[in-house]
Design an enzyme around this catalytic site. Structure first.
Site, short mmCIF file in Angstrom:
data_model
loop_
_atom_site.label_atom_id
_atom_site.label_comp_id
_atom_site.label_asym_id
_atom_site.label_seq_id
_atom_site.Cartn_x
_atom_site.Cartn_y
_atom_site.Cartn_z
N CYS B 81 5.28 -4.81 -3.84
CA CYS B 81 5.57 -3.40 -3.55
C CYS B 81 6.70 -2.86 -4.43
CB CYS B 81 5.91 -3.23 -2.07
SG CYS B 81 4.59 -3.88 -1.02
N HIS B 325 2.13 5.32 0.35
CA HIS B 325 2.56 4.06 -0.26
C HIS B 325 1.43 3.41 -1.09
CE1 HIS B 325 4.59 0.38 -0.96
NE2 HIS B 325 4.43 -0.22 0.20
#
Lengths: 376, 376
Positions: B81, B325
């Site tokens: 991430c 995201h």
């Protein structure tokens, strides 16, 4: 900029966890460079299929787990089969900020997930052509091989000679997957067809292994090898966008730039590591690097120019074909071999006189190409 | 070093091919920077799950396919991430060689392969704990949240306030996944439990999207934003190696280094983008970045310091929770927002007075952390 350390595992089938082989290569490179992990300022990890085959991405953090309490900047590069060469190339940029940077490449093609390696490998290619329409790597390179053989009226024997030379060299390399396997020309000639005209002995194997390299701004030992240049160039992922399949423009451009920067000509190269994922790509590499003109590489092979005692020894470690092809480590294994040769530490496969060595590492079907020039 | 262009797609569910959203973000950033692709010297691509979810790795070559005839050096970074932040950080090193470097981050969490996203996400974690033993991300962050709430005697309401603030901001951001969704505190309070104490509104969504940024050595426009520093630090991939789960050392170290290099103190920061993959990580980020002492972030929330009109507005774009995201793009979306704010182009969500902005992007369970400081 210098290469101040090299380390690696033997290539082949590795039943242990990936952690073990990575750790082994890292210890090996630190020993070789006479440095401790506290001398390392940053790390770049190179790995291609950890996600699909091991269920493990974020491999920079995996490396951090092997170094408890040492919170370094660690990056992860993935550019298919060129991942190792690209990580090396990227690491050079980090030397503007840091003194010592480690590059660690690894791959475990013998996976733990349910995805077969041959399916995972198509992820280096255009998804639609490779995965959905079935143009997997052996088929794509077979297409290229047939086009090349037809275009220049060369026959498959030339590819057999390439395979044989790589196996002869691997036979002298204790770290090679095919070390002392004593592959004969008869075995190569009788090999099963994989995708016509390519047989099993035209194809590099599935390999597990790890290689680590340390690069530094300053020379501290006579064994350090100079980095003269490194250039990376990309081309389309899909071969349908190419005008010609018998040459890879990315290699030609990267080579021109790398040789210009290093102030060398192709004739100055003493030893060469090229990306023989299939024998045909070794032939094409010799031409794209300017070692000979287009369509003339078969003459180099016939003249035995590429053997250990030839004028331009190629893949002295056995190449991808016989040293092995643990993808994330492959580009770094090429660096490992050139450094070993330039240091005169190659033992039975030592090339007598060599001062300049070049590595060419490609990803996909000539989509990414990295050309690096090393010297003493 | 300057940010000379930003571009992005709207985040959300994108049914088109990945090529389209990447191309869209690239066109957008070129328009914004008033440059043509011929001005770009190199590109770094950021993507996390292309392999498992799209069957597509080697995404640097995918980008090359979108730029026919333009053979640039293109790299691919994957650090879970934190991929976007890490690619940005890596690109800064390339400015030693090149004038203009583009960073393109993308992710399509709504995949085309058979692997469910929640399974693919475990590849950012230690394989054994995450994939084999089932400590998937919501469970791991729930563990952390419960430990934090117990340790500092804070209750879940604080996390609800974080979620609410992010939704309020996203409501003003036309590019956000939850733009004009008008999420109310009642909806948040009535949300389904995901992994106690975390409910659905504590978790960031699955998102598709792309963001591109151009960085340059020289300032050519008044809209260019200065890059004051960027630091990346790694920590163990597995939480079993951590002494404390209520703080992430990688962020603390990266922040200390980045603030030192930029000659700023936490009090100098005007706006902040932090990695709220779960609401608890926003709380922890505020403390790790030194905005307040350990265990005191709940006071900032209660005092409304983090709202648009507060003393230190946080996640003015809606954050991961409500902007979205799309993993490979997330770190670059943070850069996009800070640049937009510093340029005073944020429209209805514009922070009145801001000169220094900071982004914090993490990978895994605080395993990779990138802290970047931008200023006018």
């Amino acid at each position: 900029m210098y290469i101040s350390g090299i380390g690696r595992t033997k290539f082949g089938v590795n039943k242990g966890p990936i952690h073990r082989m990575i750790y082994s290569a890292m210890c090996d490179v630190l020993n070789d460079s006479n440095k401790s992990i506290n001398n390392i300022d940053a790390i770049i990890v190179s790995n291609f299929l950890g996600g699909p085959l091991q269920g493990q991405l974020h491999n920079n953090a995996l490396i951090a787990s092997l170094l408890p309490g040492i919170n370094l900047p660690i990056y992860h590069n993935e550019t298919a089969c060129a991942s190792g060469g690209a990580a090396f190339n990227q690491a050079l940029h980090l030397l503007n900020k840091y003194e010592n940077v480690m590059i660690v490449g690894f791959e475990k093609m013998n996976g733990t997930t349910k995805i077969p390696p041959i399916e995972a490998l198509t992820m280096a290619e255009d998804f639609e052509l490779g995965y959905e329409k079935g143009l997997i790597f052996p088929a794509a390179y077979a297409l290229i091989a047939q086009m090349y053989l037809d275009k220049y009226s060369v026959n498959h024997e030339i590819l057999e000679m390439i395979s044989y030379n790589n196996h002869i060299n691997a036979n002298l390399n204790p770290n090679a997957q095919f070390y002392e396997k004593n592959v004969t020309m008869d075995m190569i000639k009788q090999a099963k067809m994989v995708s016509s005209p390519l047989t099993l002995f035209d194809c590099s194997p599935l390999s597990d292994g790890a290689v680590a390299v340390i690069i530094s701004n300053n020379k501290v030992s006579d064994r350090d090898v100079k980095i003269l240049s490194s250039e990376l160039i990309t081309d389309s992922i899909s071969i349908v966008q190419r005008k010609d399949l018998t040459s890879f423009p990315a290699t030609k451009i990267a080579a021109r730039k790398a040789f210009e920067y290093a102030h060398i000509k192709p004739q100055d190269i003493d030893i060469l590591e090229v990306h023989d994922c299939f024998t045909i790509s070794e032939l094409i590499a010799l031409e794209d690097l300017g070692i000979c003109a287009a369509g003339k590489a078969h003459e180099l092979i016939k003249n035995e120019d590429i053997i250990l005692k030839g004028s331009i020894p190629v893949n002295t470690d056995g190449g991808l074909k016989a040293n092995g092809h643990p993808i994330g480590a492959t580009g770094l294994a090429q660096i490992f071999e050139i450094v070993t040769q330039l240091r005169k530490e190659a033992g039975r496969r030592q090339v007598e006189s060599c001062e300049i060595g070049v590595c060419q590492n490609i990803g996909g079907i000539g989509s990414t190409s990295v050309v690096s020039v090393l010297g003493v």
